[in-house]
Motif scaffolding. Structure first.
Motif, PDB file in Angstrom:
ATOM      1  N   GLU A 215       0.832  -1.207   0.000  1.00  0.00           N
ATOM      2  CA  GLU A 215       0.000   0.000   0.000  1.00  0.00           C
ATOM      3  C   GLU A 215       0.865   1.255   0.000  1.00  0.00           C
ATOM      4  O   GLU A 215       0.601   2.211  -0.738  1.00  0.00           O
ATOM      5  CB  GLU A 215      -0.904   0.000   1.231  1.00  0.00           C
ATOM      6  CG  GLU A 215      -2.055  -0.982   1.153  1.00  0.00           C
ATOM      7  CD  GLU A 215      -2.939  -0.882   2.370  1.00  0.00           C
ATOM      8  OE1 GLU A 215      -2.770   0.094   3.131  1.00  0.00           O
ATOM      9  OE2 GLU A 215      -3.782  -1.763   2.560  1.00  0.00           O
ATOM     10  N   PHE A 395      -8.597   0.086  -5.655  1.00  0.00           N
ATOM     11  CA  PHE A 395      -7.946   1.161  -4.896  1.00  0.00           C
ATOM     12  C   PHE A 395      -6.889   1.899  -5.713  1.00  0.00           C
ATOM     13  O   PHE A 395      -6.176   2.747  -5.179  1.00  0.00           O
ATOM     14  CB  PHE A 395      -7.310   0.591  -3.625  1.00  0.00           C
ATOM     15  CG  PHE A 395      -8.312   0.127  -2.603  1.00  0.00           C
ATOM     16  CD1 PHE A 395      -9.118   1.035  -1.935  1.00  0.00           C
ATOM     17  CD2 PHE A 395      -8.457  -1.225  -2.321  1.00  0.00           C
ATOM     18  CE1 PHE A 395     -10.041   0.608  -0.995  1.00  0.00           C
ATOM     19  CE2 PHE A 395      -9.368  -1.661  -1.384  1.00  0.00           C
ATOM     20  CZ  PHE A 395     -10.169  -0.743  -0.714  1.00  0.00           C
ATOM     21  N   SER A 411      -9.570   5.383  -3.839  1.00  0.00           N
ATOM     22  CA  SER A 411      -8.142   5.637  -3.616  1.00  0.00           C
ATOM     23  C   SER A 411      -7.948   6.802  -2.646  1.00  0.00           C
ATOM     24  O   SER A 411      -7.069   6.741  -1.775  1.00  0.00           O
ATOM     25  CB  SER A 411      -7.440   5.912  -4.947  1.00  0.00           C
ATOM     26  OG  SER A 411      -8.082   6.943  -5.651  1.00  0.00           O
ATOM     27  N   SER A 413     -10.129   7.675  -0.387  1.00  0.00           N
ATOM     28  CA  SER A 413     -10.603   7.182   0.910  1.00  0.00           C
ATOM     29  C   SER A 413      -9.515   6.368   1.615  1.00  0.00           C
ATOM     30  O   SER A 413      -9.278   6.527   2.814  1.00  0.00           O
ATOM     31  CB  SER A 413     -11.860   6.324   0.718  1.00  0.00           C
ATOM     32  OG  SER A 413     -12.915   7.087   0.180  1.00  0.00           O
ATOM     33  N   ARG A 414      -8.858   5.500   0.865  1.00  0.00           N
ATOM     34  CA  ARG A 414      -7.781   4.712   1.472  1.00  0.00           C
ATOM     35  C   ARG A 414      -6.618   5.622   1.886  1.00  0.00           C
ATOM     36  O   ARG A 414      -6.002   5.422   2.932  1.00  0.00           O
ATOM     37  CB  ARG A 414      -7.292   3.634   0.507  1.00  0.00           C
ATOM     38  CG  ARG A 414      -6.066   2.890   1.007  1.00  0.00           C
ATOM     39  CD  ARG A 414      -5.659   1.724   0.130  1.00  0.00           C
ATOM     40  NE  ARG A 414      -6.321   0.502   0.535  1.00  0.00           N
ATOM     41  CZ  ARG A 414      -5.996  -0.700   0.074  1.00  0.00           C
ATOM     42  NH1 ARG A 414      -5.026  -0.838  -0.818  1.00  0.00           N
ATOM     43  NH2 ARG A 414      -6.624  -1.786   0.493  1.00  0.00           N
ATOM     44  N   ARG A 418      -4.905   6.074   5.542  1.00  0.00           N
ATOM     45  CA  ARG A 418      -3.469   5.916   5.773  1.00  0.00           C
ATOM     46  C   ARG A 418      -2.899   7.150   6.479  1.00  0.00           C
ATOM     47  O   ARG A 418      -2.011   7.034   7.320  1.00  0.00           O
ATOM     48  CB  ARG A 418      -2.738   5.689   4.458  1.00  0.00           C
ATOM     49  CG  ARG A 418      -2.972   4.300   3.862  1.00  0.00           C
ATOM     50  CD  ARG A 418      -2.010   4.027   2.729  1.00  0.00           C
ATOM     51  NE  ARG A 418      -0.642   4.018   3.224  1.00  0.00           N
ATOM     52  CZ  ARG A 418      -0.058   2.968   3.817  1.00  0.00           C
ATOM     53  NH1 ARG A 418      -0.734   1.864   3.990  1.00  0.00           N
ATOM     54  NH2 ARG A 418       1.188   3.046   4.229  1.00  0.00           N
ATOM     55  N   LYS A 423      -6.496   1.887   8.101  1.00  0.00           N
ATOM     56  CA  LYS A 423      -6.593   1.145   6.853  1.00  0.00           C
ATOM     57  C   LYS A 423      -8.025   1.154   6.343  1.00  0.00           C
ATOM     58  O   LYS A 423      -8.969   1.384   7.093  1.00  0.00           O
ATOM     59  CB  LYS A 423      -6.134  -0.310   7.052  1.00  0.00           C
ATOM     60  CG  LYS A 423      -4.675  -0.467   7.431  1.00  0.00           C
ATOM     61  CD  LYS A 423      -4.315  -1.927   7.617  1.00  0.00           C
ATOM     62  CE  LYS A 423      -2.851  -2.095   7.996  1.00  0.00           C
ATOM     63  NZ  LYS A 423      -2.503  -3.528   8.205  1.00  0.00           N
ATOM     64  N   LEU A 424      -8.148   0.859   5.043  1.00  0.00           N
ATOM     65  CA  LEU A 424      -9.455   0.654   4.422  1.00  0.00           C
ATOM     66  C   LEU A 424      -9.391  -0.674   3.683  1.00  0.00           C
ATOM     67  O   LEU A 424      -8.574  -0.849   2.782  1.00  0.00           O
ATOM     68  CB  LEU A 424      -9.792   1.792   3.458  1.00  0.00           C
ATOM     69  CG  LEU A 424     -11.114   1.642   2.693  1.00  0.00           C
ATOM     70  CD1 LEU A 424     -12.296   1.605   3.653  1.00  0.00           C
ATOM     71  CD2 LEU A 424     -11.290   2.777   1.682  1.00  0.00           C
ATOM     72  N   HIS A 425     -10.235  -1.628   4.091  1.00  0.00           N
ATOM     73  CA  HIS A 425     -10.228  -2.967   3.509  1.00  0.00           C
ATOM     74  C   HIS A 425     -11.546  -3.256   2.796  1.00  0.00           C
ATOM     75  O   HIS A 425     -12.596  -2.670   3.117  1.00  0.00           O
ATOM     76  CB  HIS A 425     -10.042  -4.038   4.589  1.00  0.00           C
ATOM     77  CG  HIS A 425      -8.752  -3.950   5.324  1.00  0.00           C
ATOM     78  ND1 HIS A 425      -7.541  -3.958   4.686  1.00  0.00           N
ATOM     79  CD2 HIS A 425      -8.479  -3.856   6.659  1.00  0.00           C
ATOM     80  CE1 HIS A 425      -6.577  -3.879   5.582  1.00  0.00           C
ATOM     81  NE2 HIS A 425      -7.119  -3.808   6.781  1.00  0.00           N
TER      82      HIS A 425
END
Length: 443
Positions: A215, A395, A411, A413-414, A418, A423-425
């Protein structure tokens, strides 16, 4: 010590030979009276010698059996015995002490090795050539999702192709696999080394979760690319836009023939439209790279989610989507409320778009406070799932399958998560719902 005992036994043997020879001569010359003491002495010596050998043999056999069974509690007496027996017992006690010391060192090294294996975050599995697992640490069990791991064939419950894959691995192989736990899919780097021991060749498999590494590298690469592209595109588009607007104004003022003016107007109209589209595209890049640093403060998540749902009331009502919230009362987090709101708005919007109208659409927004201090927020929907060929790219900035849209929602949002250290899963729940999970780390 052995030599001393052997020397004394040799003396006994020599005496026996002399007595035997003397007794034989006495019988030969019919001196039976002289032969009788020799016979008695001979019998006595043989009995003593036999008893001595038996005692030594019994002690040695006892010593070997005890060591073989791992019993180091024995001790041979060293008092009230003959000199040779004391020497023999003292020697065997010394042997026991040496072996006990070596055994304690082995146990200490084993304990030290076990402590090291359990202290590292890298999963370690030691396997022999038959697939039997000789050693595995807790990190490996957690990554594999197995309570016990004793044979490679158990990997069938993780992925049906993994037993064959792990059997085929050779020293020096380094591959990337995916492991699914109860919440997410993890990218794992698997590396193989070999070591030859007395009991055979052993393969050492190391498993590392490279999710954060991938990531981080992905985001850094994209941000560098975006900055360069933004600079270059803006330098090229700005003059075109300015020129097209100027020429459009001049020709609209009546310069030149009607036909020429009309054709030129259409050409510049096309240029202007294209330039405006490119500017809009560049603006998407700017939004992605211009996410501010989070200004964290404590706020109640429940109130924020109510606001986000209210913003989408019309879209929810239009498709007949039911929204259900399953949150602890007054769930509090320490984060940038505006940025978290941006993530939730994007996820709720995507969830609504994934649901077809009048198909009993349902969205569940849930949250939980974990024992380790983490807070998980889930946005789940029962809409159309993300296709398998699209999933690896969701992402990636500017990737989209929609006819309209910039493709930066997920992207960004992730990236926001970060910036928060979270994290965004994405994963699919056991009941088939598409779930996006925000993981907010404790301070």
């Amino acid at each position: 010590m052995f030599k001393s005992i052997q020397y004394k036994l040799n003396i006994y043997t020599a005496l026996l030979i002399l007595v035997t020879v003397g007794t034989t001569l006495a019988f030969a010359y019919r001196e039976y009276l002289f032969a009788l003491p020799g016979i008695v002495f001979l019998i006595s010596c043989l009995a003593t010698l036999d008893k001595c050998y038996k005692r030594y043999n019994q002690n040695i056999i006892f010593l070997l059996n005890a060591l073989e069974n791992g019993d180091y509690t024995f001790h041979f007496a060293e008092t009230k015995l003959s000199v040779r027996e004391r020497e023999m017992n003292r020697m065997m006690n010394r042997i026991k002490e040496i072996l006990t010391h070596a055994r304690n060192e082995v146990i200490e090294n084993e304990t030290f090795l076990s402590l090291i294996l359990e202290s590292v975050s890298t999963g370690i599995v030691i396997v022999d050539n038959t697939g039997i697992v000789q050693r595995v640490n807790q990190a490996a069990l957690s990554l594999l999702g197995l309570p016990v791991f004793s044979h490679i064939n158990q990997l069938h419950s993780v992925n049906e192709t993994y037993p064959a894959l792990f059997h085929q691995l050779k020293a020096g192989d380094r591959i990337q696999i995916s492991l699914m736990n109860e919440r997410e899919e993890l990218p794992i780097s698997l590396r193989v080394t070999e070591i030859r021991l007395k009991r055979g060749m052993m393969r050492i498999l190391t498993l590392n979760n490279i999710d954060s590494e991938l990531e981080s590298k992905e985001m850094e690469s994209w941000i560098r690319l975006i900055r360069v592209m933004t600079h270059e595109i803006m330098n090229s588009i700005a003059p075109i836009t300015s020129l097209s607007e100027t020429m459009k104004f001049l020709y609209q003022s009546g310069v030149g023939s009607e036909e020429l003016r009309q054709n030129t107007l259409e050409a510049f109209e096309t240029i202007h439209t294209t330039a405006s589209g490119l500017l809009s595209f560049v603006e998407s890049y700017r939004k992605f790279t211009a996410v501010p640093k989070p200004e964290k403060r404590t706020f109640v998540v429940n109130a924020l989610i109510d606001k986000v749902i209210k913003l989408h009331e019309s879209a929810l009502a239009e498709k007949g989507v039911e929204v259900q919230t399953l949150l602890p009362e007054s769930l509090v987090v320490n984060a940038d409320e505006n940025l978290i709101a941006q993530v939730l708005i994007n996820l709720l919007k995507n969830a609504i778009e994934a649901i077809e109208a009048n198909h009993n659409g349902k969205i569940i927004i849930s949250g939980e406070h974990l024992s380790n201090g983490k807070i998980n927020l889930n946005v789940a929907d029962n809409g159309k799932p993300i296709p398998a060929d699209v999933l690896p790219n969701i992402f990636i900035p500017f990737f989209t399958t929609k006819s309209s849209g910039s493709g930066i929602g997920l992207s960004v949002s992730r990236y926001i998560m970060r910036l928060h250290g979270g994290k965004l899963h994405h994963f699919v729940s056991p009941d088939g719902m598409t779930v996006f999970q925000l993981v907010i780390e404790p301070e």
